[in-house]
Design a protein around this motif. Sequence first.
Motif, PDB file in Angstrom:
ATOM      1  N   UNK A  41      -9.515  28.426 -15.628  1.00  0.00           N
ATOM      2  CA  UNK A  41     -10.122  28.810 -14.359  1.00  0.00           C
ATOM      3  C   UNK A  41     -10.073  30.320 -14.183  1.00  0.00           C
ATOM      4  N   UNK A  42      -8.968  30.930 -14.548  1.00  0.00           N
ATOM      5  CA  UNK A  42      -8.836  32.379 -14.419  1.00  0.00           C
ATOM      6  C   UNK A  42      -9.852  33.086 -15.312  1.00  0.00           C
ATOM      7  N   UNK A  91     -13.039  35.467 -14.148  1.00  0.00           N
ATOM      8  CA  UNK A  91     -13.251  36.819 -14.656  1.00  0.00           C
ATOM      9  C   UNK A  91     -14.634  36.939 -15.274  1.00  0.00           C
ATOM     10  N   UNK A  92     -15.043  35.906 -15.996  1.00  0.00           N
ATOM     11  CA  UNK A  92     -16.356  35.914 -16.636  1.00  0.00           C
ATOM     12  C   UNK A  92     -17.460  35.958 -15.586  1.00  0.00           C
ATOM     13  N   UNK A  93     -17.321  35.167 -14.549  1.00  0.00           N
ATOM     14  CA  UNK A  93     -18.319  35.142 -13.483  1.00  0.00           C
ATOM     15  C   UNK A  93     -18.355  36.485 -12.767  1.00  0.00           C
ATOM     16  N   UNK A 126     -20.175  39.025 -14.941  1.00  0.00           N
ATOM     17  CA  UNK A 126     -21.612  38.785 -14.940  1.00  0.00           C
ATOM     18  C   UNK A 126     -22.242  39.223 -13.622  1.00  0.00           C
ATOM     19  N   UNK A 127     -21.569  38.944 -12.519  1.00  0.00           N
ATOM     20  CA  UNK A 127     -22.069  39.352 -11.212  1.00  0.00           C
ATOM     21  C   UNK A 127     -22.100  40.876 -11.100  1.00  0.00           C
ATOM     22  N   UNK A 128     -21.038  41.517 -11.558  1.00  0.00           N
ATOM     23  CA  UNK A 128     -20.992  42.979 -11.534  1.00  0.00           C
ATOM     24  C   UNK A 128     -22.127  43.552 -12.378  1.00  0.00           C
TER      25      UNK A 128
END
Length: 95
Positions: A3-4, A8-10, A13-15
């Motif tokens: 989950x962590x 971080x991956x999400x 990607x958002x950034x």
Amino acid sequence: MKKRKLKKSVKRKLFFLLFIIAMVYVAFHQGNAPKDTVIEPSIPKEYVPIYKAAEKEYGVPWQLLAAHHRVETKFSTMESMISPAGAEGPMQVRP
């Protein structure tokens, strides 16, 4: 743990997506123009086939590549093609 990493991956990607949106906005708008006016950028014609070939090969929209090139080096017209951070070349990528 998964989950962590997923979070971080999400976040990354958002950034990245927000960064790209901001870059496109800056590339295609000028700060001194009236708010209701959109300025059409002058993309050098010799680069358009290169951008389109890269879009076909890698799936990145050619307009995004043009915006990146415009923001980083003003279509390769800047004197220095090496940034203080070590990025280099027309698109200012790290070696």
